[in-house]
Design an enzyme around this catalytic site. Structure first.
Site, mmCIF file in Angstrom:
data_model
loop_
_atom_site.group_PDB
_atom_site.id
_atom_site.type_symbol
_atom_site.label_atom_id
_atom_site.label_comp_id
_atom_site.label_asym_id
_atom_site.label_seq_id
_atom_site.Cartn_x
_atom_site.Cartn_y
_atom_site.Cartn_z
ATOM 1 N N HIS A 202 0.573 -1.308 0.100
ATOM 2 C CA HIS A 202 0.074 0.112 0.074
ATOM 3 C C HIS A 202 1.001 1.234 0.062
ATOM 4 O O HIS A 202 1.986 1.080 0.323
ATOM 5 C CB HIS A 202 -0.933 -0.049 1.122
ATOM 6 N N HIS B 184 -6.413 -2.118 3.188
ATOM 7 C CA HIS B 184 -6.354 -0.891 2.546
ATOM 8 C C HIS B 184 -5.127 -1.040 1.456
ATOM 9 O O HIS B 184 -4.268 -1.726 1.510
ATOM 10 C CB HIS B 184 -5.887 0.188 3.548
ATOM 11 N N GLU C 247 7.862 1.197 4.773
ATOM 12 C CA GLU C 247 7.284 0.411 5.966
ATOM 13 C C GLU C 247 7.301 -1.077 5.114
ATOM 14 O O GLU C 247 7.171 -1.531 4.056
ATOM 15 C CB GLU C 247 5.810 0.665 6.085
#
Length: 303
Positions: A150, A196, A261
């Protein structure tokens, strides 16, 4: 309208050689093409040509985010919807935007981010045989995440940005953080039935918070943290759990200053699933569930 998932992210890097070394040796992405001003990379299990482009520039930040569509006709339908909203688009033929690129529609979203919709990027495979394959290829380096997961962006008007992505592009709202005055502080949106694929939080238009690659479990996050410490990569937050999305993550910075991340966990989101709302008072737990508070640097440091 057939947006399938996040396809690729292009980030700016003042030192292309250093950034390439980091993304191949520490992150463990696979280099697929090199140009004078750009390097193309992918996660090992991604079939398409690239999911990350490093573009030389004097500043860091995000240049482009791209989403994959299922059919060529989806580009026409989405173009009509985007232009009906009042946003101009530009179309590029396959190969026109660089190695491996498919037919592409480009536009600037209300958040100020250059966005692409792509059909039929070149497929190059994942280096595994189609008969009796092992779990992963041999000789992978670093964290070696299998795929892009994402992207998290910033914008001044989260409410309007969310309306565009849901009503025009067909994304679904899974979670939101709502201010005491009723405005959305952050929203989490999906097309893949996961928690998400893209998220927005209040901040400057066009700002970039982070790009996330998927890893398979909590032990991969621990190993990623070990690798960051070993290579002198500055850890920003985690490993920790998120309240919103129920995922686990580790945040750190590439040499240019772009936040990365590695992420795992979350949940399955059917189209009829009702969105989850976090109140402003509980924003700390929504972002960092264990800590219960958000380090202000995490919210204000961006590229």
């Amino acid at each position: 309208m057939g947006i399938l998932r996040l396809s690729h992210v292009e980030v700016r890097c003042p030192d292309l050689e250093l950034s390439t070394a980091y993304y191949t040796e520490v992150m463990g992405l696979i280099e697929t093409a090199v140009e004078d001003q750009a390097v193309y990379l992918k996660g090992w299990d991604e079939q398409q040509h690239h999911s990350l482009i490093l573009r030389y520039a004097p500043t860091y930040g995000v240049e482009v985010i791209g989403f994959k569509v299922q059919e060529a006709a989806d580009l026409d339908g989405l173009t009509t919807a985007i232009e009906g909203y009042g946003i101009a688009t530009k179309r590029f033929a396959a190969g026109e935007l660089g190695p491996g690129s498919g037919e592409t529609v480009r536009f600037t979203a209300p958040s100020g981010h250059t966005t692409e919709l792509v059909h039929a990027m070149e497929q190059i495979g994942n280096a595994l045989p189609l008969h009796n394959p092992p779990p992963e290829p041999q000789g992978l380096s670093g964290m070696h995440p299998p795929r892009l997961d994402h992207v998290f962006l910033m914008c001044e008007d989260v409410d309007e940005t969310t309306r565009f992505w849901t009503e025009v592009l067909g994304f679904r709202l899974t979670e939101q953080i709502v201010a005491d005055d009723g405005h959305q502080l952050a929203t989490f949106l999906e097309r893949t039935h996961t928690a998400h694929d893209i998220a927005f939080i209040t901040g400057p238009d066009g700002a970039f918070h982070h790009v996330a690659y998927w890893v398979d479990d909590w032990n991969d996050l621990r190993r990623a943290a070990d690798l960051c410490a070993y290579h002198g990569v500055r850890i920003d937050a985690g490993p920790t759990r998120h309240g919103a999305t129920r995922g686990w993550g580790l945040y750190f910075f590439d040499p240019a200053g772009n936040r990365n991340e590695v992420y795992t966990g979350g949940y399955w989101a059917d189209p009829d699933r009702e969105p989850v709302t976090w109140t402003e008072a509980q924003m700390g737990r929504a972002v960092f569930y264990y800590e219960g508070v958000v380090d202000q640097d995490f919210l204000t440091v961006h590229s």
